[in-house]
Scaffold this motif. Structure first.
Motif, PDB file in Angstrom:
ATOM      1  N   SER A  94       1.068  -1.205  -0.075  1.00  0.00           N
ATOM      2  CA  SER A  94      -0.001  -0.219  -0.180  1.00  0.00           C
ATOM      3  C   SER A  94       0.887   1.111   0.024  1.00  0.00           C
ATOM      4  O   SER A  94       0.781   2.285  -0.580  1.00  0.00           O
ATOM      5  CB  SER A  94      -0.874   0.020   1.130  1.00  0.00           C
ATOM      6  OG  SER A  94      -1.809   1.165   1.161  1.00  0.00           O
ATOM      7  N   ASP A  95       1.877   1.180   0.800  1.00  0.00           N
ATOM      8  CA  ASP A  95       2.841   2.123   0.940  1.00  0.00           C
ATOM      9  C   ASP A  95       3.445   2.646  -0.538  1.00  0.00           C
ATOM     10  O   ASP A  95       3.468   3.821  -0.920  1.00  0.00           O
ATOM     11  CB  ASP A  95       4.035   2.099   1.796  1.00  0.00           C
ATOM     12  CG  ASP A  95       3.530   2.048   3.390  1.00  0.00           C
ATOM     13  OD1 ASP A  95       2.485   2.714   3.518  1.00  0.00           O
ATOM     14  OD2 ASP A  95       4.280   1.385   3.823  1.00  0.00           O
ATOM     15  N   ALA A  96       3.908   1.719  -1.244  1.00  0.00           N
ATOM     16  CA  ALA A  96       4.637   1.584  -2.547  1.00  0.00           C
ATOM     17  C   ALA A  96       3.421   2.147  -3.568  1.00  0.00           C
ATOM     18  O   ALA A  96       3.729   2.981  -4.514  1.00  0.00           O
ATOM     19  CB  ALA A  96       5.173   0.394  -3.218  1.00  0.00           C
ATOM     20  N   ASP A  97       2.147   1.745  -3.582  1.00  0.00           N
ATOM     21  CA  ASP A  97       1.288   2.218  -4.292  1.00  0.00           C
ATOM     22  C   ASP A  97       0.837   3.823  -4.149  1.00  0.00           C
ATOM     23  O   ASP A  97       0.876   4.429  -5.182  1.00  0.00           O
ATOM     24  CB  ASP A  97      -0.066   1.471  -3.954  1.00  0.00           C
ATOM     25  CG  ASP A  97      -1.349   1.721  -4.903  1.00  0.00           C
ATOM     26  OD1 ASP A  97      -1.102   2.046  -6.164  1.00  0.00           O
ATOM     27  OD2 ASP A  97      -2.464   1.773  -4.614  1.00  0.00           O
ATOM     28  N   LYS A  98       0.704   4.115  -2.777  1.00  0.00           N
ATOM     29  CA  LYS A  98       0.404   5.433  -2.736  1.00  0.00           C
ATOM     30  C   LYS A  98       1.736   6.401  -2.939  1.00  0.00           C
ATOM     31  O   LYS A  98       1.302   7.581  -3.655  1.00  0.00           O
ATOM     32  CB  LYS A  98       0.037   5.833  -1.222  1.00  0.00           C
ATOM     33  CG  LYS A  98      -1.204   5.236  -0.853  1.00  0.00           C
ATOM     34  CD  LYS A  98      -1.515   5.180   0.715  1.00  0.00           C
ATOM     35  CE  LYS A  98      -2.952   4.821   1.084  1.00  0.00           C
ATOM     36  NZ  LYS A  98      -3.291   4.904   2.302  1.00  0.00           N
ATOM     37  N   PRO A 124      14.551   2.477  -2.509  1.00  0.00           N
ATOM     38  CA  PRO A 124      12.783   2.423  -3.109  1.00  0.00           C
ATOM     39  C   PRO A 124      12.382   3.218  -4.022  1.00  0.00           C
ATOM     40  O   PRO A 124      11.543   3.025  -4.915  1.00  0.00           O
ATOM     41  CB  PRO A 124      12.349   2.744  -1.792  1.00  0.00           C
ATOM     42  CG  PRO A 124      13.504   2.324  -0.761  1.00  0.00           C
ATOM     43  CD  PRO A 124      14.739   2.672  -1.328  1.00  0.00           C
ATOM     44  N   ALA A 125      13.019   4.598  -4.134  1.00  0.00           N
ATOM     45  CA  ALA A 125      12.616   5.579  -4.994  1.00  0.00           C
ATOM     46  C   ALA A 125      12.673   4.995  -6.477  1.00  0.00           C
ATOM     47  O   ALA A 125      11.820   5.634  -7.258  1.00  0.00           O
ATOM     48  CB  ALA A 125      13.280   7.043  -4.870  1.00  0.00           C
ATOM     49  N   PHE A 126      13.311   4.325  -6.738  1.00  0.00           N
ATOM     50  CA  PHE A 126      13.763   3.799  -8.053  1.00  0.00           C
ATOM     51  C   PHE A 126      12.614   2.883  -8.542  1.00  0.00           C
ATOM     52  O   PHE A 126      11.967   3.097  -9.504  1.00  0.00           O
ATOM     53  CB  PHE A 126      14.970   2.721  -8.200  1.00  0.00           C
ATOM     54  CG  PHE A 126      15.238   2.079  -9.651  1.00  0.00           C
ATOM     55  CD1 PHE A 126      14.390   0.966 -10.274  1.00  0.00           C
ATOM     56  CD2 PHE A 126      16.063   2.551 -10.235  1.00  0.00           C
ATOM     57  CE1 PHE A 126      14.533   0.458 -11.159  1.00  0.00           C
ATOM     58  CE2 PHE A 126      16.442   1.846 -11.440  1.00  0.00           C
ATOM     59  CZ  PHE A 126      15.547   0.787 -11.747  1.00  0.00           C
ATOM     60  N   MET A 127      11.918   2.053  -7.488  1.00  0.00           N
ATOM     61  CA  MET A 127      10.941   1.084  -7.614  1.00  0.00           C
ATOM     62  C   MET A 127       9.699   1.818  -7.725  1.00  0.00           C
ATOM     63  O   MET A 127       8.733   1.851  -8.562  1.00  0.00           O
ATOM     64  CB  MET A 127      10.822  -0.022  -6.703  1.00  0.00           C
ATOM     65  CG  MET A 127      11.757  -0.870  -6.702  1.00  0.00           C
ATOM     66  SD  MET A 127      12.033  -2.081  -5.374  1.00  0.00           S
ATOM     67  CE  MET A 127      13.162  -3.145  -5.852  1.00  0.00           C
ATOM     68  N   PHE A 128       9.374   3.013  -6.647  1.00  0.00           N
ATOM     69  CA  PHE A 128       8.226   3.816  -6.772  1.00  0.00           C
ATOM     70  C   PHE A 128       8.153   4.645  -8.077  1.00  0.00           C
ATOM     71  O   PHE A 128       6.989   4.784  -8.766  1.00  0.00           O
ATOM     72  CB  PHE A 128       8.441   4.812  -5.510  1.00  0.00           C
ATOM     73  CG  PHE A 128       8.476   4.167  -4.287  1.00  0.00           C
ATOM     74  CD1 PHE A 128       7.693   2.932  -4.020  1.00  0.00           C
ATOM     75  CD2 PHE A 128       9.105   4.702  -3.377  1.00  0.00           C
ATOM     76  CE1 PHE A 128       7.932   2.246  -2.868  1.00  0.00           C
ATOM     77  CE2 PHE A 128       9.117   4.342  -1.933  1.00  0.00           C
ATOM     78  CZ  PHE A 128       8.283   2.930  -1.827  1.00  0.00           C
ATOM     79  N   PHE A 180      12.805  -7.533  -8.830  1.00  0.00           N
ATOM     80  CA  PHE A 180      11.862  -6.654  -8.650  1.00  0.00           C
ATOM     81  C   PHE A 180      10.520  -7.045  -9.346  1.00  0.00           C
ATOM     82  O   PHE A 180       9.539  -7.306  -8.705  1.00  0.00           O
ATOM     83  CB  PHE A 180      12.263  -5.093  -9.261  1.00  0.00           C
ATOM     84  CG  PHE A 180      10.982  -4.085  -9.112  1.00  0.00           C
ATOM     85  CD1 PHE A 180      10.026  -3.916  -8.103  1.00  0.00           C
ATOM     86  CD2 PHE A 180      10.863  -3.338 -10.270  1.00  0.00           C
ATOM     87  CE1 PHE A 180       9.274  -3.090  -8.239  1.00  0.00           C
ATOM     88  CE2 PHE A 180      10.049  -2.194 -10.248  1.00  0.00           C
ATOM     89  CZ  PHE A 180       9.099  -2.123  -8.824  1.00  0.00           C
ATOM     90  N   ILE A 181      10.150  -7.369 -10.621  1.00  0.00           N
ATOM     91  CA  ILE A 181       9.221  -7.861 -11.402  1.00  0.00           C
ATOM     92  C   ILE A 181       8.796  -9.098 -10.949  1.00  0.00           C
ATOM     93  O   ILE A 181       7.560  -9.380 -10.923  1.00  0.00           O
ATOM     94  CB  ILE A 181       9.424  -7.782 -12.885  1.00  0.00           C
ATOM     95  CG1 ILE A 181      10.000  -6.117 -13.423  1.00  0.00           C
ATOM     96  CG2 ILE A 181       8.194  -8.170 -13.766  1.00  0.00           C
ATOM     97  CD1 ILE A 181       8.885  -5.127 -12.952  1.00  0.00           C
TER      98      ILE A 181
END
Length: 599
Positions: free
Chosen positions: A84-88, A117-121, A278-279
């Motif tokens: 949920s954090d990553a989604d938001k 994490p910023a890369f993934m977000f 990641f994927i």
């Protein structure tokens, strides 16, 4: 009596058949299981392909978020981020970007950041906006950085705060192209670079409408991943939505589930880190333990701290782990599976002996390639296994290859010659609708080099897996010869004690009326080449020797290596401390050979 005989025969068969199968076909049951897995993957992939609207990796992430919103998705240092954090957070990035005047939904964006994490977000945000993403290697600089950026025709560059100087080095060119440059920091005083973090913090975390990506098809580019050998300028392999969707199953097909914790310490700009780590975790719903970079000394402590169950490896990672000092708690961990490629047989055995009964899943694949193999039997030293069905779905063969001419050997009919079983040959795989080859962005020449025509019959088309040291070294040669003082350059690899693989060396000639300038050549290669592609040794010759077909001769040069005792020509070594190429003396050579000096 007859009934007793029949029952006895059946009973004996039930006992004998498995024994015979195990004796003469030892992998038959593994093949059956793999066949089942392969069918399951195909069915799932086809079902997803048929879904309307188009189903993408992002949709799988949204499914996982809906099903497990509070589950840890990314653990990074002391921070934990749920699905949920990553989604938001990705919504906030997407909304901030969408409101920026320099960006329109669907524009290609280059992502220039390390493992965080910023890369993934940011990637998730751009997927929500329907934008292809170019994954730039955060180690490249100046000319190489511009080359990679220009390959994908990006309109926006999003960079990490610590890469500000690298961005400033190429800023004039970016500004000339009208590129929007966003730095992941709150404020930036450099004209032409905008701070972006404060805008993200202030943006809404409301979901993005699906209509923003309604233009996408399965042929639309999803990411550009840069690929090259150990030398030369990278090429941008186009990974389209279809290929990325297919890549979702890499981890799940190897038995990884949502209960697993995956240690991702390989670069996210690399296929292994991005696609598998990641994927793959998006598909399985696993927790990712994200590391800035690989550290052999911290590897097992991290695995114990975070209860890691699955690890990745490439190249010499396993050897580095085996080279660390032995400890009493070497087997004190929960790692059950290691997946990757490039492990040597002796290292495989040593790794398992030392660190416990960890299943090794070695595979063969390439970023842009159209064929792959998985060593699902666990046979030490094998990079993969195929069965009848696999070869029917993904046809491939091995053909004879002339490394001197750098081309396949052909028969009187102009067709390639298959090698007998057990002999070495060039792997080529048929290009089909199921196994396509998309190619490289803005590089039709390199794309065509990978297409091999008239292989087994006239008109057929295969993917050429040959990496071609000649191709990669030629690129480095070209860069050396556009310098002020060098006329010709022959680039090759030499072995150095204590170093895996080969170290780059160049035999060069100097232009008439010019002199070799070690400082200028150093500045030139640093401007154009990433650190791993810069020749460590330079040999000055009067003329570059060529073969009868005008191919540069390398064998003798490789044999003579960089030994000043055998070579009369002037020799130089790259020295980062003085920012130049300095004379390679007998003393320096001795220090390198003894292991006292590391390159």
């Amino acid at each position: 009596m007859m009934e007793v005989f029949v029952i006895s025969v059946i009973f004996a068969s039930v006992l004998i058949v498995p024994f015979l199968l195990k004796t003469f076909f030892p992998y038959v049951w593994m093949d059956v299981v793999y066949f089942g897995d392969l069918m399951s993957i195909v069915v799932k992939f086809v079902a997803r392909r048929r879904r309307k609207p188009l189903f993408s990796v992002l949709d799988r992430f949204l499914e996982q978020t809906a099903a497990h919103p509070d589950k840890h998705f990314i653990v990074f240092e002391n921070d934990r981020h749920s699905f949920s954090d990553a989604d938001k957070r990705s919504n906030k990035i997407a909304n901030a970007l969408q409101s920026h005047p320099g960006y329109e939904a669907g524009d290609t964006v280059a992502l220039f950041t390390g493992n965080e994490p910023a890369f993934m977000f940011t990637w998730l945000a751009l997927a929500k906006l329907g934008s292809p993403v170019a994954l730039l290697n955060h180690n490249i600089r100046t000319k190489s950085l511009l080359h990679c950026f220009n390959c994908c025709k990006a309109k926006v560059l999003v960079a990490a705060a610590e890469l500000k100087e690298a961005v400033e080095d190429v800023l004039p060119s970016l500004m000339d192209q009208g590129v929007t440059v966003l730095l992941m920091t709150k404020h930036c005083d450099t004209p032409g670079i905008e701070g972006f973090s404060d805008k993200v913090d202030e943006a809404s975390d409301a979901p993005l409408p699906r209509s923003l990506r309604s233009h996408m098809t399965f042929k639309s580019p999803a990411v550009y991943i840069y690929t090259s050998g150990t030398t030369g300028l990278p090429k941008a392999a186009v990974i389209n939505q279809n290929r990325l969707l297919a890549a979702l199953v890499v981890l799940s097909s190897n038995g990884v589930t949502s209960n697993d914790v995956i240690y991702v310490n390989l670069p996210l700009y690399h296929t292994a880190g991005f696609v598998i780590g990641f994927i793959g975790s998006i598909e399985t719903g696993s927790t990712i333990i994200l590391k800035r970079k690989f550290s052999a000394s911290q590897f097992w402590d991290d695995c114990r701290k975070y209860n890691v169950t699955v690890v990745q490896y490439i190249g010499e990672v396993m050897r580095y782990l085996c080279s660390t000092p032995k400890r009493e708690n070497d087997r004190d961990h929960k790692v059950r599976l290691a997946i990757g490629n490039g492990i040597r047989a002796e290292i495989w055995r040593e790794f398992v002996r030392r660190f416990g009964n960890i299943q090794i899943r070695e595979f063969y694949a390439s970023t842009e390639g159209n064929v792959g193999f998985v060593n699902y039997t666990g046979k030490v030293g094998a990079i993969g296994r195929v069965n009848f069905l696999h070869r029917k779905i993904f046809p491939y063969t091995l053909v004879k290859y002339d490394t001197e001419r750098d081309e396949p050997i052909r028969d009187a009919n102009g067709l390639c010659v298959e090698v007998p079983k057990g002999e070495t040959g060039l792997l080529v795989s048929k290009i089909t609708d199921i196994a396509p080859f998309v190619g490289y962005a803005q590089n039709e020449e390199q794309t065509e080099r990978k297409r091999l025509r008239n292989v087994l019959k006239k008109g057929d088309l295969y993917f050429n897996t040959w990496k071609g040291e000649n191709v990669a070294t030629t690129e480095v040669s070209d860069i050396l010869t556009i310098s002020e003082c060098l006329k010709e350059a022959n680039v090759y690899g030499v072995q150095v004690p204590g170093h895996e693989g080969r170290i780059g060396m160049a035999a060069v000639t100097v232009k008439k009326d010019a002199q070799f300038d070690g400082s200028k050549i150093y500045n030139h290669v640093v401007s154009y080449l990433p650190s791993y592609a810069r020749p460590r040794f330079i040999r000055i010759q009067n003329a570059v020797e060529v073969t009868g077909t005008f191919k540069q001769m390398k064998v003798k040069l490789v044999e003579e290596s960089f030994d000043p005792g055998r070579i009369q020509d002037p020799l130089y070594i790259l020295d980062d401390t003085v920012k130049g190429y300095i004379p390679l003396t007998a003393q320096v050579y001795s220090s390198i050979m003894s292991g006292n000096s590391k390159l």
